[in-house]
Design a protein around this motif. Structure first.
Motif, PDB file in Angstrom:
ATOM      1  N   THR A 196      -4.950   6.091  -1.509  1.00 37.25           N
ATOM      2  CA  THR A 196      -4.044   4.947  -1.431  1.00 37.25           C
ATOM      3  C   THR A 196      -4.034   4.243  -2.773  1.00 37.25           C
ATOM      4  OG1 THR A 196      -4.701   4.646   0.880  1.00 37.25           O
ATOM      5  CG2 THR A 196      -3.489   2.842  -0.138  1.00 37.25           C
ATOM      6  N   GLY A 229       0.834  -1.192   0.000  1.00 42.84           N
ATOM      7  CA  GLY A 229       0.000   0.000   0.000  1.00 42.84           C
ATOM      8  C   GLY A 229       0.872   1.246   0.000  1.00 42.84           C
ATOM      9  N   TYR A 289      -2.016   0.524  -4.600  1.00 39.88           N
ATOM     10  CA  TYR A 289      -1.238  -0.675  -4.269  1.00 39.88           C
ATOM     11  C   TYR A 289      -0.311  -1.037  -5.425  1.00 39.88           C
ATOM     12  CZ  TYR A 289      -4.232  -1.377  -0.230  1.00 39.88           C
ATOM     13  OH  TYR A 289      -4.884  -1.213   0.966  1.00 39.88           O
TER      14      TYR A 289
END
Length: 613
Positions: free
Chosen positions: A72, A18, A74
């Protein structure tokens, strides 16, 4: 009731790292990423108002979250993305297989019943074969002949494949299920990128769906799919021959906004739906600059505009829309008769979308999927930690079992009792590989043909250097780990139909002191397996030499901490392997062409798989 084409299963996967806005900001501050003007944001009226009202975000975090719409994302590697980090990272295949596994399980559809496999990917793990065929190999056996096709398209790849799937259904009246996956490692395009914008937006993920045609109680399912191309965008967004990103953000924003608006309007026109009828609009998760502006033009209220993927996972390219639908499904937000409109746009000016009315389905009791029903496997060392896990996994898949154990009858009977719940035939054979008579005993007990033979029995011997091992100890290890198992395989040759797996060891590659008896005997087994494989191949039998890294049980218990660390460091193994997970990969190796999580190579006709290193 009427027939409809609908999503019967969803699956998602994303990179394991993340990446927060603060992490990106840190690398802006040290000069790794450029072109963000913090002072300009700091002096803007919007930021001043935000601070005045109690906001505490930095200028960059404010801009990335409030203006761009990303919190966020990933990646498959830690930030920042550098080319060297991708050598041992997850790739588009890993993510695609993981998401497809989830989708198949969610749909409770046997992979062998999939009529067509489709994939989209602009960042493939290899140039050929297409990733659709490779993903398919992880779920169906060698006899499966369902077609598989891959499209080299990024943002609109899923939408194009959706239209291809509908066309396939229309041209094949017998077809019931199509599997579609879109998978991308977008962060790999950023290794030479200095602009902060793509670092904020791009992420790594895959999303899969199972598309089914069947009778429904209500709801149209997929009612219309639209795909077009805007030629004015052809030069303003893409990746060059080196894999480096090029983008003109201003031109992309203007054209993409118009294309999303045009797509939604055309879809509403074709379906005769009105905006008031729509329960949710799921746009390509490009960022607020495009999505919010398009929503404003279309008069889409915020509560009908889905952007959860964008905020929580980033821009996932063609995986964005199916990823969003999967999240909505898992959260109980895809309710019968809900009307969904999607719109996507991207590389090369491709754009499109589809309309979906969630059907109300008949309530059918899920049927257990038993891919090995009617098959039979012989497992040696069945009461050991790995052997028992292999036995459980095979039984769960419907395979009948012949289980050899050395001497612990109570443990063998307990294992047989545990396997009773799977409704398979279980035969126990007590035979000690220290004796040559064990070969004849097992051979005589195996009266019928067997599909699989897995040799998991072994002794470690003394963990000493070769100079400290007696000839008798070396001979015993050879007898148990090499001579007798190989003689048994040869003797059973005419009774084996499909696959033989010899369990090897990390000790053959890991350079650590001690265990010379074990290593020597396993290397002899490995060499002999090459000859056996050449012979077995003539009969159509696959032979696999399966080398396992350090497990969380078994031989590792006999190694001191120094030996464990030295062994793992020498092969690049980061942590002990879960025995149940390894057993699952071994079992899959018996009947599937490909297994994720292992390194695959060949030595003549011998397939060599390394698990965990």
């Amino acid at each position: 009731m009427s027939k409809a084409i609908f999503f019967s299963g969803f699956g998602i996967a994303h990179g394991k790292y993340g990446i927060s806005n603060s992490e990106i900001e840190k690398h802006i501050n040290i000069g790794f990423i450029g072109d963000f003007d913090a002072n300009r944001v700091k002096n803007s009226d919007d930021y001043k108002s935000y601070i005045k009202n109690g906001g505490s975000k930095s200028p960059f975090d404010f801009f990335a979250t409030e203006k761009m719409g990303f919190e966020t994302r990933y990646h498959v590697v830690p930030f920042p993305p550098t080319k060297a980090r991708y050598n041992h990272a997850q790739n588009s295949l890993d993510l695609g297989v993981a998401s497809m596994k989830m989708a198949l399980e969610n749909s409770n559809i046997d992979p062998e019943d999939i009529d067509l496999w489709l994939a989209g990917c602009a960042t493939p793990h290899e140039h050929a074969p297409g990733i659709a065929a490779t993903i398919k190999c992880h779920f169906v056996g060698f006899e499966n002949q369902a077609p598989a096709a891959t499209i080299n398209s990024a943002c609109v790849g899923f939408n194009i494949n959706l239209e291809r799937a509908i066309d396939y259904f229309n041209n094949h009246a017998e077809a019931k299920h199509v599997a579609i996956v879109h998978t991308e490692v977008m962060s790999r395009l950023l290794t030479n990128e200095k602009s902060f914008v793509p670092h904020v937006t791009f992420a790594d993920a895959a999303a899969s769906v199972i598309l089914t045609r069947d009778e429904v109680l209500s709801g149209q399912g997929i009612s219309f799919v639209l795909n077009n191309e805007d030629m004015q965008m052809i030069d303003f967004l893409g990746a060059d021959k080196h894999g480096d990103l090029y983008m003109n953000p201003t031109k992309v924003r203007i054209r993409a906004t118009n294309n999303i608006v045009n797509t939604v309007n055309k879809l509403l026109e074709f379906t005769k739906w009105k905006m008031a009828d729509i329960d949710m609009v799921v746009p390509h998760q490009t960022g607020n600059a495009i999505v919010k502006e398009a929503a404003k033009i279309l008069n889409i209220p915020d509560n009908k505009l889905y952007q959860d993927v964008q905020y929580q996972y980033g821009n996932l390219s063609g995986a964005s829309v199916p990823f969003g639908l999967a999240l909505m499904h898992s959260e109980g937000k895809l309710l019968p008769n809900n009307k969904i409109v999607t719109a996507v746009c991207g590389l090369g000016g491709e754009y499109g979308g589809f309309t979906y009315e969630v059907p109300k389905l008949k309530q059918n009791k899920p049927k257990p999927i038993k891919p090995l029903k009617g098959k039979t496997a012989l497992i040696t060392g069945a009461t050991g930690g790995l052997g028992s896990q292999i036995s459980h996994n095979l039984a769960e898949k419907g395979c009948n079992l012949i289980l050899q154990y050395n001497s612990n009858q109570a443990k063998a009977e307990q294992l047989k009792a545990e396997l009773a719940k799977f409704d398979v035939e279980v035969t126990l054979i007590q035979a000690n590989f220290e004796s040559v008579s064990a070969i004849e005993l097992i051979h005589n007990e195996v009266t019928e043909d067997i599909d699989f033979f897995v040799h998991a029995s072994a002794i470690t011997g003394n963990l000493l250097r070769a100079s400290e091992v007696t000839p008798e100890e070396m001979k015993l290890a050879d007898k148990v780990n090499f001579n007798n198992p190989m003689d048994l395989a040869v003797k059973l040759y005419n009774k084996i139909k499909d696959c033989v797996i010899f369990i090897g060891s990390v000790a053959e590659d890991a350079m650590f002191s001690g265990s010379s008896t074990y290593v020597s005997s396993k290397r002899k087994l490995h060499a002999s397996a090459v000859s056996f494989a050449n012979m077995a191949n003539k009969k159509g039998i696959r032979t696999i030499y399966y080398m396992i890294g350090l497990l969380d049980k078994g031989m590792v218990d006999k190694l001191n901490k120094k030996q464990q660390v030295a062994a793992m460091n020498s092969i690049g193994q980061k942590s002990l392997l879960n025995t149940a997970d390894v057993a699952d990969r071994i079992v899959r190796s018996l009947y599937l062409p490909k297994v994720i999580g292992v390194k695959h190579s060949r030595e003549g006709e011998l397939i060599v798989r390394r698990d965990g290193f």
